[in-house]
Design a protein around this motif. Structure first.
Motif, mmCIF file in Angstrom:
data_model
loop_
_atom_site.group_PDB
_atom_site.id
_atom_site.type_symbol
_atom_site.label_atom_id
_atom_site.label_comp_id
_atom_site.label_asym_id
_atom_site.label_seq_id
_atom_site.Cartn_x
_atom_site.Cartn_y
_atom_site.Cartn_z
ATOM 1 N N ARG A 69 -11.705 13.551 2.706
ATOM 2 C CA ARG A 69 -12.309 14.495 1.757
ATOM 3 C C ARG A 69 -13.622 15.063 2.242
ATOM 4 N N THR B 190 -5.148 12.287 6.624
ATOM 5 C CA THR B 190 -4.523 13.161 5.617
ATOM 6 C C THR B 190 -5.261 13.106 4.279
ATOM 7 N N GLY B 191 -5.961 12.002 4.007
ATOM 8 C CA GLY B 191 -6.683 11.884 2.743
ATOM 9 C C GLY B 191 -8.165 12.168 2.860
ATOM 10 N N ARG C 22 -3.727 7.807 6.690
ATOM 11 C CA ARG C 22 -4.283 8.384 5.463
ATOM 12 C C ARG C 22 -5.797 8.586 5.544
ATOM 13 N N TYR D 157 -8.463 6.890 1.306
ATOM 14 C CA TYR D 157 -9.677 7.357 2.001
ATOM 15 C C TYR D 157 -10.937 6.981 1.225
ATOM 16 N N GLY E 167 2.567 2.999 -1.968
ATOM 17 C CA GLY E 167 2.555 3.993 -3.030
ATOM 18 C C GLY E 167 1.225 4.690 -3.240
ATOM 19 N N LEU E 168 0.197 4.307 -2.490
ATOM 20 C CA LEU E 168 -1.127 4.887 -2.731
ATOM 21 C C LEU E 168 -1.236 6.296 -2.145
ATOM 22 N N GLU E 169 -1.897 7.168 -2.870
ATOM 23 C CA GLU E 169 -2.148 8.523 -2.381
ATOM 24 C C GLU E 169 -3.164 8.482 -1.233
ATOM 25 N N PRO E 170 -3.028 9.382 -0.262
ATOM 26 C CA PRO E 170 -3.968 9.392 0.869
ATOM 27 C C PRO E 170 -5.425 9.474 0.441
ATOM 28 N N GLU E 171 -5.735 10.320 -0.548
ATOM 29 C CA GLU E 171 -7.125 10.474 -0.974
ATOM 30 C C GLU E 171 -7.673 9.182 -1.583
ATOM 31 N N ALA E 172 -6.813 8.437 -2.276
ATOM 32 C CA ALA E 172 -7.251 7.171 -2.871
ATOM 33 C C ALA E 172 -7.566 6.151 -1.775
ATOM 34 N N GLU F 97 0.802 -1.220 0.000
ATOM 35 C CA GLU F 97 0.000 0.000 0.000
ATOM 36 C C GLU F 97 0.835 1.270 0.000
#
Lengths: 142, 142
Positions: free
Chosen positions: B112, B109-110, B106, A56, A49-54, A47
């Motif tokens: 939304r 931080t992620g 995350r 979430y 490499g995943l962006e925080p928003e992804a 996990e």
């Protein structure tokens, strides 16, 4: 049942063997664990490499899809605390399990929201039996 | 403004000096910090005897009463994560502050959800400036 399994990731992985035992047990009983990968010993590798928003968006979608949440709360975690509240607000039954002697937030152990259950275990067998009892009974009464 | 200040209690008190600086700053600016006692170095002594359900009922009532939530999230905590989600579901503006380099979930931080803000700081002065900016602007737009 579709189960969202919730556990510490960033907060610490010291209880990962318990996570793995719990997820394997739920799967063997025929449940679909939407977050089974969270119990992996190599989670950071999967996990990282995943962006925080992804993360979430994906994880909150899984909570909404789940029939129940089973959380292991022996290790402090913002994410698990967030997911417990997020699930309760959507009328999902939630079980929070922790090792005997673990210091757990009173926002978890004292939580009075409908559908919330919290229990401590001494042995792995006790942990699995608590999850079984919750899914057989309490989880059907949100 | 009435502010719910949220920080780690059971999860660890290593960031208590930052909590104390933040609460003192908010009070000096004229805000009413409903949970100012959480920044005390002697918190366990003050709160140790309270039943979990009493803490849960009191703290969730304060979240509902608050105009905004300011959380310090450098130390993992189930309670803080729970309170952030609980507040967002009630349309409260939430600011999550953390030290630069702290590993933060995350799910924080992620996040939304409307009303959520998250920021990192290097120095104590930066932390205080971020809180000021949030309360002057972002906190009025939930």
């Amino acid at each position: 049942m579709r189960i969202y399994f919730s556990c510490s990731i960033t907060g610490g992985r010291g209880d990962q063997p318990a996570y793995a035992a719990l997820v394997a047990h739920l799967q063997a009983a025929g449940h679909r664990v939407l977050t089974a990968h969270l119990a992996s010993p190599d989670l950071q590798g999967q996990e990282g490499g995943l962006e925080p928003e992804a993360v979430y968006d994906r994880d909150t979608a899984w909570v909404r899809e789940a029939d129940a949440v089973v959380a292991e709360v022996s290790t402090p975690s913002h994410g698990v605390g967030f997911e417990v509240a997020y699930a309760l607000h959507r009328a999902k039954p939630v079980l929070c399990l922790h090792r005997r002697g673990a210091r757990v937030s009173r926002m978890i152990t004292g939580c009075r929201e409908p559908g919330m259950a919290c229990a401590e275990y001494g042995t792995e067998a006790e942990m699995l039996a608590l999850a079984d009892a919750f899914l057989a009974g309490g989880a059907s009464r949100p």
